[in-house]
Write an enzyme that holds these catalytic residues in place. Sequence first.
Site, PDB file in Angstrom:
ATOM      1  N   SER A 175      -6.707  11.571  -1.097  1.00 35.76           N
ATOM      2  CA  SER A 175      -6.836  12.208   0.218  1.00 35.76           C
ATOM      3  C   SER A 175      -5.828  13.344   0.369  1.00 35.76           C
ATOM      4  CB  SER A 175      -6.642  11.179   1.333  1.00 35.76           C
ATOM      5  OG  SER A 175      -5.374  10.554   1.234  1.00 35.76           O
ATOM      6  N   LYS A 225       0.827  -1.205   0.000  1.00 34.59           N
ATOM      7  CA  LYS A 225       0.000   0.000   0.000  1.00 34.59           C
ATOM      8  C   LYS A 225       0.862   1.256   0.000  1.00 34.59           C
ATOM      9  CE  LYS A 225      -3.872   2.358   2.105  1.00 34.59           C
ATOM     10  NZ  LYS A 225      -4.767   2.539   3.254  1.00 34.59           N
TER      11      LYS A 225
END
Length: 293
Positions: A247, A180
């Site tokens: 984000s 990730k």
Amino acid sequence: MEIGIVGPGAIGLLFAFYLQKNGQDVTLYTRTVEQSERLEKCGITCVQNGIRETVFPHVSPLENINNGRHDYTFVAVKQYHLEDVIPYLQAKKRLVFLQNGMGHLHLLQQIQGASVAVGIVEHGAKKENVSIVHHTGVGSTKFGFIHGERKQFEPLFTAFSSNLFPVVVENDWKQTMINKLVVNACINPLTALFGIQNGELLTNPSFHKVMKQVFSEVMGVVGNIQCKEHWDRVCTVCENTAHNTSSMLTDIHNNRKTEIDAIVGYLIQEAKKQQKSVPTLSFLYHSIKGLER
């Protein structure tokens, strides 16, 4: 089960919504009394594929967290808030941390007297306001255990009970976090710097070339094993979230601190330990720091 969730950001709201919807006894903890009062009144509304649904968990300021006897406590604040939050969690026995990046692992490894897990969240979530979250992409939550045994967390694995919120247990959780991290490092800072949606990193040839350059430096730090697999994953995420705003770009638009330290800052520190030069990552890091307000 009684479940506490610390942090009413996009991920905190998303977890609170799905757990409450599945009949768990959820308490969401906020930084301020004003946030608590608003959420207590409005509940949490989740929007997914145009469908809006609202649930009403308990809500309380963080200072009251030790009044609740939770079976599990999820910590969903940004990584840079962890040092402020952890002192409130000393009495909690089972903790699950949901942060991006890997710069916080040393903090989690220092926690004593509690079973500690990490949750690697692959959902897309966008907060509209204090009480509304958009579930923009269905992924999975991958659990790994830092302190404690799997059996201590097994009741959680069925707590969501939704095909929109699948749960996976990872034996090699650190590798999952690296996977990730690679994706976040290649996508988030570039979209924030260029002011673009994720998909433009694939469709714009110049942006695509820059992303490959970032990827090359990231792999030089984390190790070039399974390089093609990592690159394919980055491109797949870009494609699947083509119309999403990252984000980090959202934080820049809203004049908030970003997670650049947790993601690229961590990679730069690792590169220093390995005595490797990462000029593109350094450029990205300082560019985003310059955009922060």
